[in-house]
Design a protein around this motif. Structure first.
Motif, PDB file in Angstrom:
ATOM      1  N   GLN A  64       0.557  -0.835   0.346  1.00 34.37           N
ATOM      2  CA  GLN A  64      -0.097  -0.098  -0.053  1.00 34.37           C
ATOM      3  C   GLN A  64       0.812   1.325   0.202  1.00 34.37           C
ATOM      4  N   ARG A  65       1.983   0.828   0.281  1.00 35.70           N
ATOM      5  CA  ARG A  65       3.450   2.791   0.503  1.00 35.70           C
ATOM      6  C   ARG A  65       2.504   3.448  -0.922  1.00 35.70           C
ATOM      7  N   LYS A  66       2.949   2.736  -2.408  1.00 28.90           N
ATOM      8  CA  LYS A  66       3.042   3.260  -3.230  1.00 28.90           C
ATOM      9  C   LYS A  66       2.018   4.153  -3.950  1.00 28.90           C
ATOM     10  N   GLU A  67       0.888   3.180  -3.536  1.00 29.60           N
ATOM     11  CA  GLU A  67      -0.714   3.727  -3.599  1.00 29.60           C
ATOM     12  C   GLU A  67      -1.031   4.621  -3.022  1.00 29.60           C
ATOM     13  N   LEU A  68      -0.222   4.718  -1.252  1.00 30.48           N
ATOM     14  CA  LEU A  68      -1.163   6.007  -1.062  1.00 30.48           C
ATOM     15  C   LEU A  68       0.241   6.789  -1.333  1.00 30.48           C
ATOM     16  N   GLY A  69       1.294   7.510  -2.089  1.00 33.90           N
ATOM     17  CA  GLY A  69       1.148   8.044  -2.144  1.00 33.90           C
ATOM     18  C   GLY A  69       3.088   8.705  -1.647  1.00 33.90           C
ATOM     19  N   GLY A  70       3.527   6.913  -0.892  1.00 30.76           N
ATOM     20  CA  GLY A  70       4.576   7.074  -0.517  1.00 30.76           C
ATOM     21  C   GLY A  70       5.474   6.883  -1.913  1.00 30.76           C
ATOM     22  N   ARG A  71       7.126   7.895  -1.502  1.00 31.82           N
ATOM     23  CA  ARG A  71       8.424   7.041  -2.462  1.00 31.82           C
ATOM     24  C   ARG A  71       9.546   6.942  -1.985  1.00 31.82           C
ATOM     25  N   TRP A  72      10.143   5.970  -2.185  1.00 31.67           N
ATOM     26  CA  TRP A  72      11.168   5.539  -1.025  1.00 31.67           C
ATOM     27  C   TRP A  72      12.878   6.711  -1.059  1.00 31.67           C
ATOM     28  N   ASN A  73      13.120   6.785   0.352  1.00 38.16           N
ATOM     29  CA  ASN A  73      13.663   7.885   0.433  1.00 38.16           C
ATOM     30  C   ASN A  73      14.910   7.471   0.693  1.00 38.16           C
ATOM     31  N   ASN A  74      16.307   6.644  -0.200  1.00 36.32           N
ATOM     32  CA  ASN A  74      17.301   5.845   0.643  1.00 36.32           C
ATOM     33  C   ASN A  74      18.089   7.196   1.188  1.00 36.32           C
ATOM     34  N   SER A  75      19.059   7.282   0.757  1.00 35.85           N
ATOM     35  CA  SER A  75      19.550   8.704   1.858  1.00 35.85           C
ATOM     36  C   SER A  75      18.833   9.023   3.231  1.00 35.85           C
ATOM     37  N   LEU A  76      17.633   8.562   3.898  1.00 34.48           N
ATOM     38  CA  LEU A  76      17.050   9.279   4.256  1.00 34.48           C
ATOM     39  C   LEU A  76      16.186   8.267   5.384  1.00 34.48           C
ATOM     40  N   GLY A  77      16.591   7.135   4.608  1.00 31.90           N
ATOM     41  CA  GLY A  77      15.873   5.776   5.258  1.00 31.90           C
ATOM     42  C   GLY A  77      14.567   5.306   5.283  1.00 31.90           C
ATOM     43  N   GLY A  78      13.515   6.163   4.618  1.00 34.17           N
ATOM     44  CA  GLY A  78      11.924   5.907   4.912  1.00 34.17           C
ATOM     45  C   GLY A  78      11.338   6.159   3.704  1.00 34.17           C
ATOM     46  N   TRP A  79      10.437   5.607   4.263  1.00 29.39           N
ATOM     47  CA  TRP A  79       8.987   6.262   2.460  1.00 29.39           C
ATOM     48  C   TRP A  79       8.688   8.140   2.412  1.00 29.39           C
ATOM     49  N   ILE A  80       8.230   8.495   2.188  1.00 28.94           N
ATOM     50  CA  ILE A  80       8.202  10.068   1.822  1.00 28.94           C
ATOM     51  C   ILE A  80       6.914  10.212   1.284  1.00 28.94           C
ATOM     52  N   PHE A  81       6.206  11.080   2.287  1.00 28.42           N
ATOM     53  CA  PHE A  81       5.101  11.074   1.709  1.00 28.42           C
ATOM     54  C   PHE A  81       4.304  13.194   2.299  1.00 28.42           C
ATOM     55  N   PRO A  82       3.822  13.367   1.188  1.00 29.95           N
ATOM     56  CA  PRO A  82       2.991  14.559   1.436  1.00 29.95           C
ATOM     57  C   PRO A  82       2.484  15.067   2.765  1.00 29.95           C
ATOM     58  N   LYS A  83       2.719  16.378   3.858  1.00 33.36           N
ATOM     59  CA  LYS A  83       2.145  16.426   4.843  1.00 33.36           C
ATOM     60  C   LYS A  83       0.685  16.107   4.905  1.00 33.36           C
ATOM     61  N   THR A  84       0.210  16.111   3.603  1.00 33.47           N
ATOM     62  CA  THR A  84      -1.655  16.505   3.754  1.00 33.47           C
ATOM     63  C   THR A  84      -1.490  15.195   3.754  1.00 33.47           C
ATOM     64  N   LYS A  85      -1.364  14.159   3.885  1.00 33.71           N
ATOM     65  CA  LYS A  85      -1.684  12.958   3.953  1.00 33.71           C
ATOM     66  C   LYS A  85      -1.110  12.390   4.860  1.00 33.71           C
ATOM     67  N   GLU A  86      -1.020  12.952   6.259  1.00 32.08           N
ATOM     68  CA  GLU A  86      -0.573  12.835   7.488  1.00 32.08           C
ATOM     69  C   GLU A  86      -1.337  12.364   8.475  1.00 32.08           C
ATOM     70  N   VAL A  87      -2.605  13.014   8.637  1.00 30.43           N
ATOM     71  CA  VAL A  87      -3.368  11.797   9.097  1.00 30.43           C
ATOM     72  C   VAL A  87      -4.288  10.003   8.508  1.00 30.43           C
ATOM     73  N   GLU A  88      -4.079  10.452   7.781  1.00 29.11           N
ATOM     74  CA  GLU A  88      -4.818   9.458   6.947  1.00 29.11           C
ATOM     75  C   GLU A  88      -3.888   8.329   6.457  1.00 29.11           C
ATOM     76  N   ILE A  89      -2.128   8.953   6.931  1.00 27.52           N
ATOM     77  CA  ILE A  89      -0.922   7.827   6.657  1.00 27.52           C
ATOM     78  C   ILE A  89      -1.340   7.096   8.544  1.00 27.52           C
ATOM     79  N   ALA A  90      -1.427   7.787   9.126  1.00 29.41           N
ATOM     80  CA  ALA A  90      -1.474   7.462  10.285  1.00 29.41           C
ATOM     81  C   ALA A  90      -2.397   6.297  11.159  1.00 29.41           C
TER      82      ALA A  90
END
Length: 69
Positions: free
Chosen positions: A36-62
């Motif tokens: 579900q990570r990609k379909e929720l709008g996330g993308r992997w950031n290798n240098s940060l070691g995590g999936w990055i999402f826009p702040k507007t999706k914070e409540v939905e992702i939490a």
């Protein structure tokens, strides 16, 4: 970076760039939500070691993490 949620093995952190927080990271053991990570709008950031999402999706992702991780 400020940690928002660190519950279980998946957690969220604010990601600050140029003094502004416009996105957040989902880190930890994210295998349980891998499909579900990609379909929720996330993308992997290798240098940060995590999936990055826009702040507007914070409540939905939490809510998604709480329910699925």
């Amino acid at each position: 970076m400020k940690k928002i949620i660190k519950e279980g093995r998946v957690y969220m952190e604010d990601y600050e760039k140029d003094g502004q927080v416009k996105s957040f990271l989902v880190k930890g053991d994210t295998k349980a939500i891998k499909d579900q990570r990609k379909e929720l709008g996330g993308r992997w950031n290798n240098s940060l070691g995590g999936w990055i999402f826009p702040k507007t999706k914070e409540v939905e992702i939490a809510a998604f993490i709480k329910k699925n991780a």
